[in-house]
Design a protein around this motif. Structure first.
Motif, PDB file in Angstrom:
ATOM      1  N   ARG A   1      12.248   5.735 -11.511  1.00 54.40           N
ATOM      2  CA  ARG A   1      13.005   4.673 -10.833  1.00 54.40           C
ATOM      3  C   ARG A   1      12.085   3.649 -10.194  1.00 54.40           C
ATOM      4  NH1 ARG A   1      17.394   5.657  -6.703  1.00 54.40           N
ATOM      5  NH2 ARG A   1      15.478   6.073  -5.558  1.00 54.40           N
ATOM      6  N   ARG A   2      10.880   4.080  -9.826  1.00 53.16           N
ATOM      7  CA  ARG A   2       9.912   3.150  -9.248  1.00 53.16           C
ATOM      8  C   ARG A   2       9.210   2.317 -10.313  1.00 53.16           C
ATOM      9  NH1 ARG A   2       9.437   4.185  -4.091  1.00 53.16           N
ATOM     10  NH2 ARG A   2       7.882   2.548  -3.952  1.00 53.16           N
TER      11      ARG A   2
ATOM     12  N   GLU B   1      10.021  12.476   0.514  1.00 53.10           N
ATOM     13  CA  GLU B   1       8.987  11.965   1.415  1.00 53.10           C
ATOM     14  C   GLU B   1       7.929  11.177   0.643  1.00 53.10           C
ATOM     15  OE1 GLU B   1       8.786  12.681   5.185  1.00 53.10           O
ATOM     16  OE2 GLU B   1       7.912  10.767   4.624  1.00 53.10           O
ATOM     17  N   LEU B   2       7.516  11.689  -0.524  1.00 54.72           N
ATOM     18  CA  LEU B   2       6.512  10.966  -1.312  1.00 54.72           C
ATOM     19  C   LEU B   2       7.058   9.601  -1.742  1.00 54.72           C
ATOM     20  CD1 LEU B   2       3.750  10.860  -2.665  1.00 54.72           C
ATOM     21  CD2 LEU B   2       4.747  12.009  -4.662  1.00 54.72           C
ATOM     22  N   ASP B   3       8.317   9.586  -2.144  1.00 54.16           N
ATOM     23  CA  ASP B   3       8.954   8.335  -2.558  1.00 54.16           C
ATOM     24  C   ASP B   3       8.972   7.328  -1.397  1.00 54.16           C
ATOM     25  OD1 ASP B   3      10.569   6.818  -4.541  1.00 54.16           O
ATOM     26  OD2 ASP B   3      12.167   7.059  -3.049  1.00 54.16           O
ATOM     27  N   ARG B   4       9.281   7.845  -0.200  1.00 51.48           N
ATOM     28  CA  ARG B   4       9.331   6.998   0.996  1.00 51.48           C
ATOM     29  C   ARG B   4       7.943   6.424   1.285  1.00 51.48           C
ATOM     30  NH1 ARG B   4      11.338  10.699   4.811  1.00 51.48           N
ATOM     31  NH2 ARG B   4      13.457  10.194   4.166  1.00 51.48           N
ATOM     32  N   ILE B   5       6.918   7.257   1.153  1.00 55.52           N
ATOM     33  CA  ILE B   5       5.557   6.811   1.452  1.00 55.52           C
ATOM     34  C   ILE B   5       5.084   5.791   0.409  1.00 55.52           C
ATOM     35  CG2 ILE B   5       3.152   7.576   1.625  1.00 55.52           C
ATOM     36  CD1 ILE B   5       4.286  10.231   2.805  1.00 55.52           C
ATOM     37  N   LEU B   6       5.487   5.984  -0.834  1.00 56.26           N
ATOM     38  CA  LEU B   6       5.125   4.991  -1.865  1.00 56.26           C
ATOM     39  C   LEU B   6       5.766   3.641  -1.542  1.00 56.26           C
ATOM     40  CD1 LEU B   6       5.264   7.229  -5.077  1.00 56.26           C
ATOM     41  CD2 LEU B   6       3.224   6.188  -4.049  1.00 56.26           C
ATOM     42  N   ASP B   7       6.986   3.701  -1.027  1.00 57.18           N
ATOM     43  CA  ASP B   7       7.646   2.473  -0.544  1.00 57.18           C
ATOM     44  C   ASP B   7       6.801   1.802   0.533  1.00 57.18           C
ATOM     45  OD1 ASP B   7       9.974   1.982  -1.882  1.00 57.18           O
ATOM     46  OD2 ASP B   7      11.263   3.111  -0.504  1.00 57.18           O
ATOM     47  N   GLU B   8       6.428   2.611   1.522  1.00 57.20           N
ATOM     48  CA  GLU B   8       5.735   2.079   2.694  1.00 57.20           C
ATOM     49  C   GLU B   8       4.343   1.547   2.362  1.00 57.20           C
ATOM     50  OE1 GLU B   8       7.965   5.291   5.623  1.00 57.20           O
ATOM     51  OE2 GLU B   8       5.779   5.217   5.588  1.00 57.20           O
ATOM     52  N   THR B   9       3.668   2.177   1.387  1.00 59.04           N
ATOM     53  CA  THR B   9       2.292   1.779   1.083  1.00 59.04           C
ATOM     54  C   THR B   9       2.237   0.794  -0.086  1.00 59.04           C
ATOM     55  OG1 THR B   9       2.011   3.641  -0.436  1.00 59.04           O
ATOM     56  CG2 THR B   9       1.311   3.993   1.855  1.00 59.04           C
ATOM     57  N   GLY B  10       3.380   0.365  -0.574  1.00 63.84           N
ATOM     58  CA  GLY B  10       3.372  -0.505  -1.751  1.00 63.84           C
ATOM     59  C   GLY B  10       2.740   0.195  -2.958  1.00 63.84           C
ATOM     60  N   ASP B  11       3.070   1.484  -3.109  1.00 65.53           N
ATOM     61  CA  ASP B  11       2.583   2.283  -4.246  1.00 65.53           C
ATOM     62  C   ASP B  11       1.055   2.383  -4.297  1.00 65.53           C
ATOM     63  OD1 ASP B  11       5.433   1.258  -5.202  1.00 65.53           O
ATOM     64  OD2 ASP B  11       4.963   3.087  -6.320  1.00 65.53           O
ATOM     65  N   ASP B  12       0.440   2.434  -3.129  1.00 65.83           N
ATOM     66  CA  ASP B  12      -1.001   2.641  -3.074  1.00 65.83           C
ATOM     67  C   ASP B  12      -1.264   4.156  -2.971  1.00 65.83           C
ATOM     68  OD1 ASP B  12      -3.647   2.956  -2.425  1.00 65.83           O
ATOM     69  OD2 ASP B  12      -3.682   1.344  -0.930  1.00 65.83           O
ATOM     70  N   TRP B  13      -1.579   4.781  -4.114  1.00 63.26           N
ATOM     71  CA  TRP B  13      -1.728   6.248  -4.164  1.00 63.26           C
ATOM     72  C   TRP B  13      -2.915   6.721  -3.330  1.00 63.26           C
ATOM     73  CZ3 TRP B  13       1.665   9.678  -6.471  1.00 63.26           C
ATOM     74  CH2 TRP B  13       2.690   9.096  -7.237  1.00 63.26           C
ATOM     75  N   ASP B  14      -3.950   5.869  -3.205  1.00 63.77           N
ATOM     76  CA  ASP B  14      -5.112   6.209  -2.383  1.00 63.77           C
ATOM     77  C   ASP B  14      -4.707   6.533  -0.954  1.00 63.77           C
ATOM     78  OD1 ASP B  14      -7.535   6.387  -3.552  1.00 63.77           O
ATOM     79  OD2 ASP B  14      -7.954   4.228  -3.497  1.00 63.77           O
ATOM     80  N   ARG B  15      -3.744   5.778  -0.451  1.00 62.85           N
ATOM     81  CA  ARG B  15      -3.253   6.013   0.906  1.00 62.85           C
ATOM     82  C   ARG B  15      -2.081   6.988   0.900  1.00 62.85           C
ATOM     83  NH1 ARG B  15      -1.672   0.307   2.210  1.00 62.85           N
ATOM     84  NH2 ARG B  15      -0.633   1.195   4.036  1.00 62.85           N
ATOM     85  N   ALA B  16      -1.273   6.920  -0.157  1.00 59.30           N
ATOM     86  CA  ALA B  16      -0.025   7.701  -0.168  1.00 59.30           C
ATOM     87  C   ALA B  16      -0.287   9.208  -0.208  1.00 59.30           C
ATOM     88  CB  ALA B  16       0.835   7.291  -1.365  1.00 59.30           C
ATOM     89  N   LEU B  17      -1.259   9.648  -1.028  1.00 60.52           N
ATOM     90  CA  LEU B  17      -1.455  11.099  -1.171  1.00 60.52           C
ATOM     91  C   LEU B  17      -1.928  11.748   0.131  1.00 60.52           C
ATOM     92  CD1 LEU B  17      -2.815  11.310  -4.850  1.00 60.52           C
ATOM     93  CD2 LEU B  17      -0.550  11.984  -4.004  1.00 60.52           C
ATOM     94  N   PRO B  18      -2.933  11.183   0.826  1.00 54.64           N
ATOM     95  CA  PRO B  18      -3.294  11.777   2.127  1.00 54.64           C
ATOM     96  C   PRO B  18      -2.170  11.682   3.158  1.00 54.64           C
ATOM     97  CG  PRO B  18      -5.011  10.264   1.378  1.00 54.64           C
ATOM     98  CD  PRO B  18      -3.857  10.104   0.438  1.00 54.64           C
TER      99      PRO B  18
END
Ligand code: FAD
Length: 447
Positions: free
Chosen positions: A28-29, A326-343
């Motif tokens: 969906r993203r 929660e991961l989906d929410r964090i991807l929203d918040e970080t603009g899909d920046d996995w470097d920041r999202a995973l930690p």
């Protein structure tokens, strides 16, 4: 990592409950999602014997399904269980409602049907592909290169981001252990589990289908959840080795004798008991803890792969679904920046998954021992009375875990506060009664 905001392709390793839901959310993203699953396609193949046939889905899991409109289709075949039915060794079973209004229910649902519905939803999306019979055997966490065993030999693939949703014995976690600084601990329970069946009787449920049935026996415990075909699947929890353990029963006569002593009402309900006992495997149970859950902004762990727990709160799948939200929410918040999202994902989830891991272990003691005691039953009644008297102010732990999405760590803190209050209130009562007694004594003696 170089993946950063440019990640386009995500590999989801393990198309179980968490993996197939995650694929739906990521597709969906806009990601191109490729799922790799060790087993054959469960929608065509036959299911393995002895993996829990049904499970209890509650509010956290439902919330995750609702957000992508999957709750109705999944819940069509669910059976609501509004409380526990406690089976004593002698005498009639007794019902204990889960909520103070007696209405709220957890839902018995087929693991296979749930997995198939999620897989179906994922693969119906144009940007999701699923490869079955693909067992991950190698991963370079720096590059996202993966190796698989398939019936046709080895296969290779690469992805910008690799998420391990491959469960308790996660191979992705194993690769992070081998190639990065990840450390893990596996705490196996002395108890294992075996599944037994109570078939339909004359086409009807042989017991009340509106409850989760429990046979609390201290050293062992059995539970049963209803299925849409009017059977029940029982799970017997017992130590795996020793004298009072699974290994101690090997002959049909010994099995029948043991059940006649410990679970007498089950003898008549489960005509295939001996056959089930002899042929169904004993599964192991335990808690997985590991850290960190991610490497190089490219590889992450989610669900049981990161934090498997014992099943006594019926929360493993619910918690894994909550991970996805929660991961989906964090991807929203970080603009899909996995470097920041995973930690960030690990930072937000760790305290919660540790809290439910602990509460699940504690609930084992409650289920196998306490539910049978009159003191516990009286406490539950007081608790439900308090909930009715102080709506929204006093809420039981069971209710907060199963019927809310309050983060698990907050549930634990709140319950500790409530227990202190209760303890203080009980203490005040004891002091008052003591003072009265002392007064009466002085009066009585004329002192
Ligand atoms: P899994 O469902 O285990 O899926 C992992 C997937 O990865 C599988 O499909 C597997 O084949 C695949 N895989 C594994 N290795 C590889 C590999 N090398 N390469 C590719 N694929 C691989 N939870 C609840 O919420 N409620 C309950 O009532 C409940 N009851 C339970 C009862 C029992 C007896 C048990 C054991 C568990 C119970 N659980 C319950 C917990 C629940 O089953 C798990 O938490 C949930 O299945 C976790 O989902 P997952 O997708 O992370 O892992």
């Amino acid at each position: 990592g170089e993946s950063g905001t440019a990640a386009k392709n995500v590999a989801v390793v393990g198309a179980g409950l968490a993996g197939s839901l995650l694929a739906c959310y990521l597709a969906r993203r806009g990601y191109t999602v490729t799922m790799y699953e060790r087993r054959p396609d469960p929608r065509t193949g036959k299911v393995e014997r002895g993996r829990s046939i049904n499970l209890a889905l509650s509010e956290r899991g439902l919330d995750a399904l609702r957000r992508i409109d999957l709750d109705h289709s999944v819940m069509a075949d669910a059976l609501p269980m509004r409380g526990r039915m406690i089976h004593p060794v002698e005498g009639e079973p007794g019902f204990q409602p889960y909520s103070s209004d007696g209405e709220r229910a957890i839902n018995s649902i087929s693991r296979g049907a749930l997995n198939n519905a999620l897989l179906e939803a994922a693969t119906a999306l144009p940007n999701v592909t699923a490869h079955f019979d693909h067992r991950l055997t190698g991963l370079d966490p720096k590059t996202g290169e993966m190796r698989f065993d398939t019936p046709h030999g080895a296969a290779e693939a690469q992805a910008d981001v690799v998420i391990g949703t491959d469960g308790f014995s996660s191979a992705v976690r194993g690769q992070l252990l081998a190639h990065t600084g990840l450390t893990e601990s596996l705490d196996f329970l002395e108890h294992g589990y075996k599944e037994l069946t109570i078939p339909a009787r004359d086409g009807e449920f042989a017991m009340d289908p509106g409850a989760l049935h429990i046979w609390p026996r201290g050293a062992s415990m059995m539970i049963a959840l209803p299925n849409p075909d009017r059977s029940f699947t029982c799970t017997l929890f017992w130590p795996t080795g020793g004298t009072n353990a699974f290994a101690s029963l090997s002959s049909p006569a010994a099995i029948e004798k043991h059940f006649a002593q410990v679970y007498p009402d089950v003898i008549e309900l489960a005509p295939n008991l001996v056959d089930d006992y002899l042929h169904n495997p004993v599964g192991v149970l335990g808690t997985v803890r590991c850290s960190p859950w991610h490497a190089y902004g490219r590889v992450g762990l989610l669900g049981d792969a990161a934090h498997a727990i014992v099943p006594f709160y019926g929360q493993g799948a619910n918690c894994a679904f909550e991970d996805v939200v929660e991961l989906d929410r964090i991807l929203d918040e970080t603009g899909d920046d996995w470097d920041r999202a995973l930690p960030e994902f690990e930072a937000r989830r760790r305290a919660n998954t540790e809290a439910i891991a602990q509460m699940a272990l504690e609930n084992f003691v409650e289920m196998r021992d306490k539910v049978a005691s009159p003191v516990f039953q009286a406490q539950k009644k007081v608790e439900h009375a308090l909930e009715r008297a102080l709506p929204g102010r006093y809420v039981s732990r069971y209710e907060l875990v199963s019927f809310s999405t309050t983060p698990y760590a907050q549930v634990q803190q709140r319950v500790r506060r409530q227990q202190r209050l209760l303890g203080a209130a009980a203490g005040a009562v004891v002091l008052a009664v003591g003072a009265l007694a002392a007064f009466a004594f002085r009066k009585g003696t004329g002192a």
